[in-house]
Write a protein that holds these residues in place. Structure first.
Motif, PDB file in Angstrom:
ATOM      1  N   GLY A   1       0.829  -1.193   0.000  1.00  0.00           N
ATOM      2  CA  GLY A   1       0.000   0.000   0.000  1.00  0.00           C
ATOM      3  C   GLY A   1       0.861   1.238   0.000  1.00  0.00           C
ATOM      4  N   LEU A   2       0.268   2.346   0.380  1.00  0.00           N
ATOM      5  CA  LEU A   2       0.997   3.606   0.406  1.00  0.00           C
ATOM      6  C   LEU A   2       1.937   3.698   1.602  1.00  0.00           C
ATOM      7  N   LEU A   3       1.633   2.947   2.672  1.00  0.00           N
ATOM      8  CA  LEU A   3       2.458   2.964   3.873  1.00  0.00           C
ATOM      9  C   LEU A   3       2.808   1.541   4.292  1.00  0.00           C
ATOM     10  N   ASP A   4       3.994   1.393   4.849  1.00  0.00           N
ATOM     11  CA  ASP A   4       4.435   0.093   5.343  1.00  0.00           C
ATOM     12  C   ASP A   4       4.353  -0.007   6.856  1.00  0.00           C
ATOM     13  N   GLY A   5       3.915   1.066   7.494  1.00  0.00           N
ATOM     14  CA  GLY A   5       3.803   1.079   8.941  1.00  0.00           C
ATOM     15  C   GLY A   5       3.809   2.497   9.460  1.00  0.00           C
ATOM     16  N   ALA A   6       4.040   2.611  10.776  1.00  0.00           N
ATOM     17  CA  ALA A   6       4.034   3.922  11.434  1.00  0.00           C
ATOM     18  C   ALA A   6       5.143   3.977  12.472  1.00  0.00           C
TER      19      ALA A   6
ATOM     20  N   GLU B   1      16.633  10.260  17.495  1.00  0.00           N
ATOM     21  CA  GLU B   1      15.545   9.304  17.310  1.00  0.00           C
ATOM     22  C   GLU B   1      15.833   8.202  16.285  1.00  0.00           C
ATOM     23  N   LEU B   2      16.524   8.534  15.220  1.00  0.00           N
ATOM     24  CA  LEU B   2      16.689   7.580  14.127  1.00  0.00           C
ATOM     25  C   LEU B   2      17.483   6.323  14.495  1.00  0.00           C
ATOM     26  N   PRO B   3      18.543   6.393  15.314  1.00  0.00           N
ATOM     27  CA  PRO B   3      19.286   5.167  15.619  1.00  0.00           C
ATOM     28  C   PRO B   3      18.428   4.034  16.195  1.00  0.00           C
ATOM     29  N   ALA B   4      17.503   4.335  17.097  1.00  0.00           N
ATOM     30  CA  ALA B   4      16.650   3.294  17.666  1.00  0.00           C
ATOM     31  C   ALA B   4      15.739   2.693  16.592  1.00  0.00           C
ATOM     32  N   LEU B   5      15.232   3.523  15.703  1.00  0.00           N
ATOM     33  CA  LEU B   5      14.379   3.026  14.617  1.00  0.00           C
ATOM     34  C   LEU B   5      15.175   2.123  13.686  1.00  0.00           C
ATOM     35  N   ILE B   6      16.363   2.570  13.303  1.00  0.00           N
ATOM     36  CA  ILE B   6      17.186   1.787  12.378  1.00  0.00           C
ATOM     37  C   ILE B   6      17.607   0.459  13.008  1.00  0.00           C
TER      38      ILE B   6
ATOM     39  N   ASN C   1      10.343  15.334   4.874  1.00  0.00           N
ATOM     40  CA  ASN C   1       9.949  16.679   4.525  1.00  0.00           C
ATOM     41  C   ASN C   1      10.386  17.554   5.697  1.00  0.00           C
ATOM     42  N   PRO C   2      11.129  18.631   5.483  1.00  0.00           N
ATOM     43  CA  PRO C   2      11.662  19.422   6.601  1.00  0.00           C
ATOM     44  C   PRO C   2      10.618  20.217   7.377  1.00  0.00           C
ATOM     45  N   ARG C   3       9.365  20.184   6.968  1.00  0.00           N
ATOM     46  CA  ARG C   3       8.336  20.969   7.660  1.00  0.00           C
ATOM     47  C   ARG C   3       8.276  20.625   9.153  1.00  0.00           C
ATOM     48  N   HIS C   4       8.416  19.345   9.503  1.00  0.00           N
ATOM     49  CA  HIS C   4       8.290  18.935  10.898  1.00  0.00           C
ATOM     50  C   HIS C   4       9.623  18.538  11.538  1.00  0.00           C
TER      51      HIS C   4
ATOM     52  N   LYS D   1       5.516  11.751   6.485  1.00  0.00           N
ATOM     53  CA  LYS D   1       6.048  10.460   6.064  1.00  0.00           C
ATOM     54  C   LYS D   1       7.565  10.439   6.159  1.00  0.00           C
ATOM     55  N   LEU D   2       8.101   9.266   6.457  1.00  0.00           N
ATOM     56  CA  LEU D   2       9.536   9.006   6.437  1.00  0.00           C
ATOM     57  C   LEU D   2       9.774   7.961   5.356  1.00  0.00           C
ATOM     58  N   LEU D   3      10.631   8.283   4.406  1.00  0.00           N
ATOM     59  CA  LEU D   3      10.990   7.361   3.334  1.00  0.00           C
ATOM     60  C   LEU D   3      12.314   6.709   3.716  1.00  0.00           C
ATOM     61  N   LEU D   4      12.365   5.384   3.666  1.00  0.00           N
ATOM     62  CA  LEU D   4      13.563   4.626   4.012  1.00  0.00           C
ATOM     63  C   LEU D   4      14.014   3.831   2.801  1.00  0.00           C
ATOM     64  N   LEU D   5      15.314   3.829   2.536  1.00  0.00           N
ATOM     65  CA  LEU D   5      15.858   3.115   1.386  1.00  0.00           C
ATOM     66  C   LEU D   5      16.961   2.169   1.824  1.00  0.00           C
ATOM     67  N   SER D   6      17.020   1.022   1.141  1.00  0.00           N
ATOM     68  CA  SER D   6      18.098   0.067   1.323  1.00  0.00           C
ATOM     69  C   SER D   6      18.673  -0.221  -0.049  1.00  0.00           C
ATOM     70  N   TYR D   7      20.001  -0.202  -0.153  1.00  0.00           N
ATOM     71  CA  TYR D   7      20.619  -0.511  -1.448  1.00  0.00           C
ATOM     72  C   TYR D   7      20.274  -1.916  -1.911  1.00  0.00           C
ATOM     73  N   THR D   8      20.054  -2.826  -0.972  1.00  0.00           N
ATOM     74  CA  THR D   8      19.857  -4.226  -1.341  1.00  0.00           C
ATOM     75  C   THR D   8      18.397  -4.669  -1.378  1.00  0.00           C
ATOM     76  N   ALA D   9      17.511  -3.974  -0.691  1.00  0.00           N
ATOM     77  CA  ALA D   9      16.155  -4.504  -0.564  1.00  0.00           C
ATOM     78  C   ALA D   9      15.030  -3.590  -1.006  1.00  0.00           C
ATOM     79  N   GLY D  10      15.268  -2.335  -1.255  1.00  0.00           N
ATOM     80  CA  GLY D  10      14.192  -1.486  -1.755  1.00  0.00           C
ATOM     81  C   GLY D  10      13.834  -0.316  -0.887  1.00  0.00           C
ATOM     82  N   ARG D  11      12.528  -0.012  -0.861  1.00  0.00           N
ATOM     83  CA  ARG D  11      12.009   1.212  -0.241  1.00  0.00           C
ATOM     84  C   ARG D  11      10.841   0.875   0.674  1.00  0.00           C
ATOM     85  N   TRP D  12      10.743   1.646   1.764  1.00  0.00           N
ATOM     86  CA  TRP D  12       9.616   1.556   2.682  1.00  0.00           C
ATOM     87  C   TRP D  12       9.183   2.959   3.049  1.00  0.00           C
ATOM     88  N   ASP D  13       7.898   3.107   3.360  1.00  0.00           N
ATOM     89  CA  ASP D  13       7.334   4.390   3.755  1.00  0.00           C
ATOM     90  C   ASP D  13       6.624   4.235   5.099  1.00  0.00           C
TER      91      ASP D  13
END
Length: 198
Positions: free
Chosen positions: A38-43, A54-59, A75-78, A106-118
């Motif tokens: 879908g449009l989102l892979d989670g929250a 914040e990002l290290p714990a998520l990663i 998006n730098p708005r927030h 939204k946060l867009l995440l990319l992996s060189y080996t596996a693709g994209r998640w939103d």
């Protein structure tokens, strides 16, 4: 000759400061493996607007579940500061931002080996019940596929009468990557599939 007195307190060792508390687990909900795309892979519900903090714990959570995350975009708005590189466990994640092209929730995440998640980014100041509803809606494979902003608007409309003015025009509802009008959206209160760090 003069007498010298030594203050015994100078020789007492001070206790070292306590070590910093380990970073809290990320508060996330992800769609189950094999779920309908879908449009989102989670929250993700960060505790602050500080990407460096914040990002290290998520990663840490996502690297083991999906693949090694190498880039993110926001998006730098927030996000008051978007650093170019963010150190995480074992590697560095490169960060970028898109002001007009990326949904501000939204946060867009990319992996060189596996693709994209939103991921939907739930504002840190959100109350726990609202965050739980948003996490459930973002991971619902059977419900309407909504953009991150449409989910945020629908949640606001359900629980804040002043938010009705902020609903999207039905003609503009297909913003960003598309999605249903937020004025017709209902945020379901189903339990999320995977909750980490709640």
């Amino acid at each position: 000759m003069s007498a010298t007195t030594t203050d015994p307190r100078l020789f007492l060792q001070r206790e070292p400061p306590p070590p910093p508390a380990p970073p809290s687990a990320a508060r996330i909900a992800l769609k189950p493996p094999g779920a309908t795309p879908g449009l989102l892979d989670g929250a993700w519900w960060p505790r602050s607007r500080d990407l460096l903090r914040e990002l290290p714990a998520l990663i840490d959570v996502l690297d083991t579940r999906w693949a090694r995350i190498t880039r993110i975009a926001v998006n730098p708005r927030h996000w008051p500061v978007v650093p170019r590189k963010i150190p995480v466990t074992g590697h560095v994640v490169k960060a970028g931002w898109f002001k007009d092209e990326l949904d501000p929730h939204k946060l867009l995440l990319l992996s060189y080996t596996a693709g994209r998640w939103d991921l939907l980014v739930i504002p840190p100041e959100t109350a726990a019940p609202a965050a739980a509803r948003l996490m459930a809606a973002a991971t619902d494979s059977d419900g309407p596929q909504l953009t991150a902003s449409a989910l945020m608007d629908a949640e606001a409309a359900l629980h804040d009468a002043t938010a009705v003015d902020g609903l999207q025009d039905p003609e503009k509802a297909w913003e960003y990557e598309g999605g249903a009008s937020s004025s017709y959206a209902v945020v379901a209160a189903r339990p999320s599939r995977l909750l980490v760090g709640m």
